[in-house]
Design a protein around this motif. Sequence first.
Motif, PDB file in Angstrom:
ATOM      1  N   ALA A 196      -1.834   7.275  -9.783  1.00 51.83           N
ATOM      2  CA  ALA A 196      -1.273   8.384 -10.552  1.00 51.83           C
ATOM      3  C   ALA A 196       0.157   8.107 -11.029  1.00 51.83           C
ATOM      4  CB  ALA A 196      -1.297   9.657  -9.711  1.00 51.83           C
ATOM      5  N   ALA A 197       0.683   6.925 -10.749  1.00 55.63           N
ATOM      6  CA  ALA A 197       2.055   6.588 -11.143  1.00 55.63           C
ATOM      7  C   ALA A 197       2.147   6.455 -12.667  1.00 55.63           C
ATOM      8  CB  ALA A 197       2.477   5.286 -10.474  1.00 55.63           C
ATOM      9  N   THR A 198       3.370   6.427 -13.161  1.00 56.37           N
ATOM     10  CA  THR A 198       3.585   6.248 -14.597  1.00 56.37           C
ATOM     11  C   THR A 198       3.157   4.836 -14.999  1.00 56.37           C
ATOM     12  OG1 THR A 198       5.829   5.396 -14.357  1.00 56.37           O
ATOM     13  CG2 THR A 198       5.569   7.809 -14.542  1.00 56.37           C
ATOM     14  N   LYS A 199       3.007   4.634 -16.281  1.00 57.53           N
ATOM     15  CA  LYS A 199       2.585   3.327 -16.798  1.00 57.53           C
ATOM     16  C   LYS A 199       3.580   2.236 -16.391  1.00 57.53           C
ATOM     17  CE  LYS A 199       1.208   1.103 -21.109  1.00 57.53           C
ATOM     18  NZ  LYS A 199       1.011   1.268 -22.547  1.00 57.53           N
ATOM     19  N   ALA A 200       4.876   2.541 -16.476  1.00 55.71           N
ATOM     20  CA  ALA A 200       5.906   1.575 -16.099  1.00 55.71           C
ATOM     21  C   ALA A 200       5.828   1.237 -14.602  1.00 55.71           C
ATOM     22  CB  ALA A 200       7.283   2.105 -16.455  1.00 55.71           C
ATOM     23  N   GLU A 201       5.596   2.253 -13.765  1.00 58.62           N
ATOM     24  CA  GLU A 201       5.478   2.022 -12.323  1.00 58.62           C
ATOM     25  C   GLU A 201       4.215   1.226 -12.002  1.00 58.62           C
ATOM     26  OE1 GLU A 201       5.593   6.093 -11.078  1.00 58.62           O
ATOM     27  OE2 GLU A 201       7.754   6.062 -10.720  1.00 58.62           O
ATOM     28  N   GLN A 202       3.122   1.500 -12.710  1.00 56.31           N
ATOM     29  CA  GLN A 202       1.887   0.736 -12.517  1.00 56.31           C
ATOM     30  C   GLN A 202       2.112  -0.728 -12.859  1.00 56.31           C
ATOM     31  OE1 GLN A 202      -1.154   2.454 -14.968  1.00 56.31           O
ATOM     32  NE2 GLN A 202      -1.658   4.048 -13.500  1.00 56.31           N
ATOM     33  N   LYS A 203       2.776  -0.968 -13.986  1.00 60.19           N
ATOM     34  CA  LYS A 203       3.054  -2.342 -14.413  1.00 60.19           C
ATOM     35  C   LYS A 203       3.911  -3.049 -13.371  1.00 60.19           C
ATOM     36  CE  LYS A 203       5.113  -5.094 -18.070  1.00 60.19           C
ATOM     37  NZ  LYS A 203       5.904  -5.097 -19.296  1.00 60.19           N
ATOM     38  N   SER A 204       4.945  -2.374 -12.897  1.00 61.15           N
ATOM     39  CA  SER A 204       5.844  -2.949 -11.911  1.00 61.15           C
ATOM     40  C   SER A 204       5.099  -3.287 -10.619  1.00 61.15           C
ATOM     41  CB  SER A 204       6.987  -1.985 -11.634  1.00 61.15           C
ATOM     42  OG  SER A 204       7.827  -2.488 -10.637  1.00 61.15           O
ATOM     43  N   CYS A 205       4.281  -2.373 -10.126  1.00 57.36           N
ATOM     44  CA  CYS A 205       3.523  -2.612  -8.899  1.00 57.36           C
ATOM     45  C   CYS A 205       2.550  -3.769  -9.083  1.00 57.36           C
ATOM     46  CB  CYS A 205       2.779  -1.346  -8.482  1.00 57.36           C
ATOM     47  SG  CYS A 205       1.904  -1.532  -6.902  1.00 57.36           S
ATOM     48  N   PHE A 206       1.883  -3.818 -10.231  1.00 54.62           N
ATOM     49  CA  PHE A 206       0.951  -4.909 -10.529  1.00 54.62           C
ATOM     50  C   PHE A 206       1.671  -6.248 -10.510  1.00 54.62           C
ATOM     51  CE2 PHE A 206      -0.807  -7.700 -13.878  1.00 54.62           C
ATOM     52  CZ  PHE A 206      -2.029  -7.995 -13.302  1.00 54.62           C
ATOM     53  N   GLU A 207       2.801  -6.332 -11.222  1.00 56.63           N
ATOM     54  CA  GLU A 207       3.547  -7.585 -11.300  1.00 56.63           C
ATOM     55  C   GLU A 207       4.100  -8.000  -9.942  1.00 56.63           C
ATOM     56  OE1 GLU A 207       6.417  -6.689 -14.330  1.00 56.63           O
ATOM     57  OE2 GLU A 207       5.025  -7.219 -15.954  1.00 56.63           O
ATOM     58  N   GLU A 208       4.669  -7.058  -9.196  1.00 53.55           N
ATOM     59  CA  GLU A 208       5.246  -7.376  -7.889  1.00 53.55           C
ATOM     60  C   GLU A 208       4.182  -7.858  -6.912  1.00 53.55           C
ATOM     61  OE1 GLU A 208       7.472  -3.993  -6.495  1.00 53.55           O
ATOM     62  OE2 GLU A 208       8.773  -4.025  -8.263  1.00 53.55           O
ATOM     63  N   THR A 209       3.042  -7.183  -6.892  1.00 56.03           N
ATOM     64  CA  THR A 209       1.957  -7.589  -5.991  1.00 56.03           C
ATOM     65  C   THR A 209       1.455  -8.976  -6.359  1.00 56.03           C
ATOM     66  OG1 THR A 209       1.321  -5.269  -5.730  1.00 56.03           O
ATOM     67  CG2 THR A 209      -0.292  -6.919  -5.049  1.00 56.03           C
ATOM     68  N   LEU A 210       1.285  -9.230  -7.645  1.00 54.21           N
ATOM     69  CA  LEU A 210       0.796 -10.522  -8.120  1.00 54.21           C
ATOM     70  C   LEU A 210       1.775 -11.638  -7.778  1.00 54.21           C
ATOM     71  CD1 LEU A 210      -1.545 -11.727  -9.824  1.00 54.21           C
ATOM     72  CD2 LEU A 210      -0.083 -11.434 -11.806  1.00 54.21           C
ATOM     73  N   ILE A 211       3.054 -11.420  -8.052  1.00 51.95           N
ATOM     74  CA  ILE A 211       4.072 -12.453  -7.786  1.00 51.95           C
ATOM     75  C   ILE A 211       4.223 -12.699  -6.293  1.00 51.95           C
ATOM     76  CG2 ILE A 211       6.559 -12.907  -7.928  1.00 51.95           C
ATOM     77  CD1 ILE A 211       6.427 -11.516 -10.722  1.00 51.95           C
ATOM     78  N   THR A 212       4.243 -11.634  -5.503  1.00 50.56           N
ATOM     79  CA  THR A 212       4.349 -11.792  -4.054  1.00 50.56           C
ATOM     80  C   THR A 212       3.173 -12.598  -3.505  1.00 50.56           C
ATOM     81  OG1 THR A 212       5.542  -9.701  -3.865  1.00 50.56           O
ATOM     82  CG2 THR A 212       4.518 -10.556  -1.858  1.00 50.56           C
ATOM     83  N   HIS A 213       1.979 -12.288  -3.974  1.00 55.08           N
ATOM     84  CA  HIS A 213       0.792 -13.016  -3.515  1.00 55.08           C
ATOM     85  C   HIS A 213       0.889 -14.490  -3.908  1.00 55.08           C
ATOM     86  CE1 HIS A 213      -3.368 -13.663  -2.360  1.00 55.08           C
ATOM     87  NE2 HIS A 213      -3.520 -14.315  -3.492  1.00 55.08           N
ATOM     88  N   PHE A 214       1.303 -14.757  -5.148  1.00 52.60           N
ATOM     89  CA  PHE A 214       1.456 -16.140  -5.614  1.00 52.60           C
ATOM     90  C   PHE A 214       2.476 -16.885  -4.752  1.00 52.60           C
ATOM     91  CE2 PHE A 214      -0.310 -16.476 -10.065  1.00 52.60           C
ATOM     92  CZ  PHE A 214      -0.945 -17.671  -9.822  1.00 52.60           C
ATOM     93  N   GLN A 215       3.617 -16.275  -4.497  1.00 53.98           N
ATOM     94  CA  GLN A 215       4.664 -16.925  -3.708  1.00 53.98           C
ATOM     95  C   GLN A 215       4.174 -17.240  -2.298  1.00 53.98           C
ATOM     96  OE1 GLN A 215       7.826 -14.054  -4.105  1.00 53.98           O
ATOM     97  NE2 GLN A 215       8.776 -15.162  -5.797  1.00 53.98           N
ATOM     98  N   GLU A 216       3.486 -16.283  -1.673  1.00 57.77           N
ATOM     99  CA  GLU A 216       2.985 -16.504  -0.315  1.00 57.77           C
ATOM    100  C   GLU A 216       1.946 -17.620  -0.275  1.00 57.77           C
ATOM    101  OE1 GLU A 216       1.554 -12.667   0.856  1.00 57.77           O
ATOM    102  OE2 GLU A 216       3.571 -11.880   1.221  1.00 57.77           O
ATOM    103  N   THR A 217       1.075 -17.646  -1.268  1.00 54.83           N
ATOM    104  CA  THR A 217       0.031 -18.668  -1.311  1.00 54.83           C
ATOM    105  C   THR A 217       0.626 -20.047  -1.557  1.00 54.83           C
ATOM    106  OG1 THR A 217      -1.554 -17.072  -2.166  1.00 54.83           O
ATOM    107  CG2 THR A 217      -2.111 -19.383  -2.445  1.00 54.83           C
TER     108      THR A 217
END
Length: 158
Positions: free
Chosen positions: A54-75
């Motif tokens: 239910a977050a705003t479009k900007a918050e959704q984008k931010s969460c998507f990018e942060e989760t993706l980058i964090t996962h990439f860095q950990e891997t």
Amino acid sequence: MKRVVYFLLCILVSSCSFFESKQKRTQELINEELRHIDWNSVDSYPFFYTCDEAATKAEQKSCFEETLITHFQETLYDFEFTLSNTESETVSVIFVIDTIGRIHVTDIEKDAWVLKQMPEFDGVITQSLKNLPKLAPALKRGIPVNTKYRIPVQLNTN
């Protein structure tokens, strides 16, 4: 009798053209609406179920990018890659998130020397994306759509 037949024939001909013009007008309205749709953006970004739907479009984008980058860095942190070049290199990972939320790697753009020194790199990147947490697809007008992304991965030799 001739007048009745002529009258019925006129009604039949005019009613067919009436429906035809109605259908043509409907198609014109659809085409006009399609011209005004911005096909280069989505109404909501793909989101991981750990993010707020239910977050705003900007918050959704931010969460998507942060989760993706964090996962990439950990891997990628778990793997040791050895490069003999003194310069850093950027590799572009291009992938698609389909209408079901599955990820498909379409290309990994890299120099030949990266491929020569790290032949397992493509497999590590592809597996990293496949191991992402479950996600929902992007939406356009409430309909799931495919979205294509390019992630630059900086390989430092220092």
